[in-house]
Design a protein around this motif. Sequence first.
Motif, PDB file in Angstrom:
ATOM      1  N   PHE A 139      33.984  51.787  45.499  1.00  0.00           N
ATOM      2  CA  PHE A 139      33.957  52.993  44.677  1.00  0.00           C
ATOM      3  C   PHE A 139      35.369  53.512  44.395  1.00  0.00           C
ATOM      4  O   PHE A 139      35.716  53.820  43.251  1.00  0.00           O
ATOM      5  N   LEU A 140      36.189  53.579  45.434  1.00  0.00           N
ATOM      6  CA  LEU A 140      37.550  54.088  45.273  1.00  0.00           C
ATOM      7  C   LEU A 140      38.427  53.108  44.487  1.00  0.00           C
ATOM      8  O   LEU A 140      39.276  53.520  43.690  1.00  0.00           O
ATOM      9  N   GLN A 141      38.219  51.809  44.719  1.00  0.00           N
ATOM     10  CA  GLN A 141      38.996  50.815  43.988  1.00  0.00           C
ATOM     11  C   GLN A 141      38.702  50.872  42.496  1.00  0.00           C
ATOM     12  O   GLN A 141      39.616  50.802  41.672  1.00  0.00           O
ATOM     13  N   ILE A 142      37.451  51.025  42.141  1.00  0.00           N
ATOM     14  CA  ILE A 142      37.082  51.133  40.731  1.00  0.00           C
ATOM     15  C   ILE A 142      37.685  52.390  40.117  1.00  0.00           C
ATOM     16  O   ILE A 142      38.168  52.380  38.981  1.00  0.00           O
ATOM     17  N   GLY A 143      37.685  53.485  40.879  1.00  0.00           N
ATOM     18  CA  GLY A 143      38.317  54.707  40.399  1.00  0.00           C
ATOM     19  C   GLY A 143      39.795  54.515  40.101  1.00  0.00           C
ATOM     20  O   GLY A 143      40.318  55.033  39.106  1.00  0.00           O
ATOM     21  N   TRP A 144      40.478  53.733  40.925  1.00  0.00           N
ATOM     22  CA  TRP A 144      41.898  53.434  40.705  1.00  0.00           C
ATOM     23  C   TRP A 144      42.089  52.630  39.431  1.00  0.00           C
ATOM     24  O   TRP A 144      43.047  52.829  38.683  1.00  0.00           O
ATOM     25  N   TRP A 145      41.149  51.734  39.154  1.00  0.00           N
ATOM     26  CA  TRP A 145      41.267  50.870  37.982  1.00  0.00           C
ATOM     27  C   TRP A 145      40.970  51.568  36.664  1.00  0.00           C
ATOM     28  O   TRP A 145      41.136  50.977  35.605  1.00  0.00           O
ATOM     29  N   VAL A 146      40.556  52.814  36.713  1.00  0.00           N
ATOM     30  CA  VAL A 146      40.361  53.549  35.461  1.00  0.00           C
ATOM     31  C   VAL A 146      41.680  53.626  34.692  1.00  0.00           C
ATOM     32  O   VAL A 146      41.716  53.477  33.459  1.00  0.00           O
ATOM     33  N   ASN A 147      42.780  53.814  35.425  1.00  0.00           N
ATOM     34  CA  ASN A 147      44.090  53.959  34.792  1.00  0.00           C
ATOM     35  C   ASN A 147      45.093  52.893  35.211  1.00  0.00           C
ATOM     36  O   ASN A 147      46.266  52.963  34.824  1.00  0.00           O
ATOM     37  N   HIS A 148      44.665  51.925  36.003  1.00  0.00           N
ATOM     38  CA  HIS A 148      45.544  50.840  36.453  1.00  0.00           C
ATOM     39  C   HIS A 148      44.812  49.516  36.256  1.00  0.00           C
ATOM     40  O   HIS A 148      43.614  49.422  36.505  1.00  0.00           O
ATOM     41  N   ASN A 149      45.545  48.503  35.826  1.00  0.00           N
ATOM     42  CA  ASN A 149      44.924  47.205  35.569  1.00  0.00           C
ATOM     43  C   ASN A 149      44.825  46.385  36.858  1.00  0.00           C
ATOM     44  O   ASN A 149      45.766  46.356  37.644  1.00  0.00           O
ATOM     45  N   PRO A 150      43.700  45.706  37.086  1.00  0.00           N
ATOM     46  CA  PRO A 150      43.571  44.847  38.264  1.00  0.00           C
ATOM     47  C   PRO A 150      44.591  43.712  38.234  1.00  0.00           C
ATOM     48  O   PRO A 150      44.800  43.075  37.201  1.00  0.00           O
ATOM     49  N   ASP A 151      45.237  43.461  39.366  1.00  0.00           N
ATOM     50  CA  ASP A 151      46.189  42.346  39.461  1.00  0.00           C
ATOM     51  C   ASP A 151      45.463  41.007  39.549  1.00  0.00           C
ATOM     52  O   ASP A 151      45.952  39.985  39.072  1.00  0.00           O
ATOM     53  N   SER A 152      44.300  41.018  40.194  1.00  0.00           N
ATOM     54  CA  SER A 152      43.512  39.797  40.347  1.00  0.00           C
ATOM     55  C   SER A 152      42.070  40.193  40.619  1.00  0.00           C
ATOM     56  O   SER A 152      41.758  41.377  40.781  1.00  0.00           O
ATOM     57  N   THR A 153      41.195  39.205  40.654  1.00  0.00           N
ATOM     58  CA  THR A 153      39.786  39.431  40.952  1.00  0.00           C
ATOM     59  C   THR A 153      39.343  38.454  42.033  1.00  0.00           C
ATOM     60  O   THR A 153      40.061  37.520  42.379  1.00  0.00           O
ATOM     61  N   SER A 154      38.134  38.666  42.531  1.00  0.00           N
ATOM     62  CA  SER A 154      37.574  37.748  43.518  1.00  0.00           C
ATOM     63  C   SER A 154      37.502  36.332  42.967  1.00  0.00           C
ATOM     64  O   SER A 154      37.826  35.359  43.652  1.00  0.00           O
ATOM     65  N   PHE A 160      42.124  32.518  32.813  1.00  0.00           N
ATOM     66  CA  PHE A 160      41.449  33.809  32.907  1.00  0.00           C
ATOM     67  C   PHE A 160      41.970  34.768  31.843  1.00  0.00           C
ATOM     68  O   PHE A 160      43.174  34.922  31.645  1.00  0.00           O
ATOM     69  N   GLY A 161      41.052  35.400  31.155  1.00  0.00           N
ATOM     70  CA  GLY A 161      41.397  36.401  30.165  1.00  0.00           C
ATOM     71  C   GLY A 161      41.539  35.848  28.758  1.00  0.00           C
ATOM     72  O   GLY A 161      41.796  34.658  28.547  1.00  0.00           O
ATOM     73  N   ALA A 162      41.370  36.739  27.784  1.00  0.00           N
ATOM     74  CA  ALA A 162      41.363  36.345  26.374  1.00  0.00           C
ATOM     75  C   ALA A 162      42.687  35.759  25.913  1.00  0.00           C
ATOM     76  O   ALA A 162      42.712  34.801  25.138  1.00  0.00           O
ATOM     77  N   ILE A 178      35.616  49.291  30.380  1.00  0.00           N
ATOM     78  CA  ILE A 178      34.876  48.200  31.020  1.00  0.00           C
ATOM     79  C   ILE A 178      35.094  46.901  30.255  1.00  0.00           C
ATOM     80  O   ILE A 178      35.388  45.853  30.843  1.00  0.00           O
ATOM     81  N   PHE A 179      34.989  46.982  28.932  1.00  0.00           N
ATOM     82  CA  PHE A 179      35.130  45.788  28.101  1.00  0.00           C
ATOM     83  C   PHE A 179      36.571  45.277  28.122  1.00  0.00           C
ATOM     84  O   PHE A 179      36.809  44.064  28.114  1.00  0.00           O
ATOM     85  N   GLU A 180      37.531  46.187  28.135  1.00  0.00           N
ATOM     86  CA  GLU A 180      38.935  45.771  28.191  1.00  0.00           C
ATOM     87  C   GLU A 180      39.220  44.966  29.456  1.00  0.00           C
ATOM     88  O   GLU A 180      39.853  43.908  29.411  1.00  0.00           O
ATOM     89  N   ILE A 181      38.741  45.462  30.596  1.00  0.00           N
ATOM     90  CA  ILE A 181      38.964  44.732  31.849  1.00  0.00           C
ATOM     91  C   ILE A 181      38.247  43.392  31.815  1.00  0.00           C
ATOM     92  O   ILE A 181      38.802  42.354  32.185  1.00  0.00           O
ATOM     93  N   TYR A 182      36.994  43.406  31.348  1.00  0.00           N
ATOM     94  CA  TYR A 182      36.221  42.162  31.252  1.00  0.00           C
ATOM     95  C   TYR A 182      36.956  41.111  30.434  1.00  0.00           C
ATOM     96  O   TYR A 182      37.109  39.952  30.851  1.00  0.00           O
ATOM     97  N   LEU A 183      37.425  41.507  29.257  1.00  0.00           N
ATOM     98  CA  LEU A 183      38.112  40.571  28.364  1.00  0.00           C
ATOM     99  C   LEU A 183      39.383  40.001  28.986  1.00  0.00           C
ATOM    100  O   LEU A 183      39.798  38.893  28.650  1.00  0.00           O
ATOM    101  N   GLN A 205      28.469  41.320  34.885  1.00  0.00           N
ATOM    102  CA  GLN A 205      29.362  40.169  35.020  1.00  0.00           C
ATOM    103  C   GLN A 205      30.729  40.603  35.529  1.00  0.00           C
ATOM    104  O   GLN A 205      31.342  39.922  36.355  1.00  0.00           O
ATOM    105  N   LEU A 206      31.205  41.753  35.034  1.00  0.00           N
ATOM    106  CA  LEU A 206      32.489  42.261  35.508  1.00  0.00           C
ATOM    107  C   LEU A 206      32.414  42.630  36.978  1.00  0.00           C
ATOM    108  O   LEU A 206      33.344  42.335  37.743  1.00  0.00           O
ATOM    109  N   ALA A 207      31.334  43.263  37.386  1.00  0.00           N
ATOM    110  CA  ALA A 207      31.149  43.622  38.797  1.00  0.00           C
ATOM    111  C   ALA A 207      31.242  42.387  39.682  1.00  0.00           C
ATOM    112  O   ALA A 207      31.916  42.391  40.721  1.00  0.00           O
ATOM    113  N   LYS A 208      30.566  41.331  39.267  1.00  0.00           N
ATOM    114  CA  LYS A 208      30.588  40.079  40.023  1.00  0.00           C
ATOM    115  C   LYS A 208      31.984  39.484  40.059  1.00  0.00           C
ATOM    116  O   LYS A 208      32.470  39.077  41.123  1.00  0.00           O
TER     117      LYS A 208
END
Length: 228
Positions: A24-39, A167-169, A152-157, A117-120
């Motif tokens: 929950f807190l990590q997702i809140g951080w990603w509202v304004n910060h881009n993920p460096d990597s994913t699982s 990874f990524g568009a 959500i779509f921006e991160i997914y793409l 799909q993004l959650a996964k």
Amino acid sequence: MRKLLFWLILVPVLLVLLVQLYFFLQIGWWVNHNPDSTSFMREQLSTLQDKNPKAQLKHKWVPYKRISNNLKRAIIASEDSNFSGHEGIDWEALEKAYEKNIKKGKVVAGGSTITQQLAKNLFLSGDRSYVRKGQELVITYMLEFWMDKERIFEIYLNVVEWGVGIFGAEAAAQHYYGISAAQLSSEQAARLAVMLPNPRYYDAHRGTGYLGRRTDLILRRMNGAALP
């Protein structure tokens, strides 16, 4: 004995709740910060580096506005036609997937939306089980709570897998066509969208009949795809 049973129940419950709080807190951080990597990224990088310690992923973050609307429409048409309308989960699609799994006797379909799909991709693995699916649903609601559809779509793409180590568009556009994600044509975008369910396979088998037929279908559906 009662105390033992109490702790045997309490400790796992507390651990589960702490994990959910972290998500929950990590997702809140990603509202304004881009993920460096994913699982998914970390898992594939580890696999690649087992064979070649110097292996690196192909990945470059680009803002939402620098990704072709052709690709956005193609992915919505192919993966989640009701993306702008649902609250993260398409229950009708899930019901159809469940019925299909019952007939097959195993988990063969997920009925996942773009948010699922993004959650996964962000936190989980590609393994198919109902336990993992349940956690995916929880994270999906967290994403929809914190973020609007465009974020959500921006991160997914920018994090979705498009081939071995790709990874990524932006990385996908460069790998398959030698251009930026902003320059993708309708046909190029449709083909990339069709690859998403099994990108590693289609990276190695780009001339399959199914890929061509499905691309033509998505091209016809793209104009009706609503962007967030």
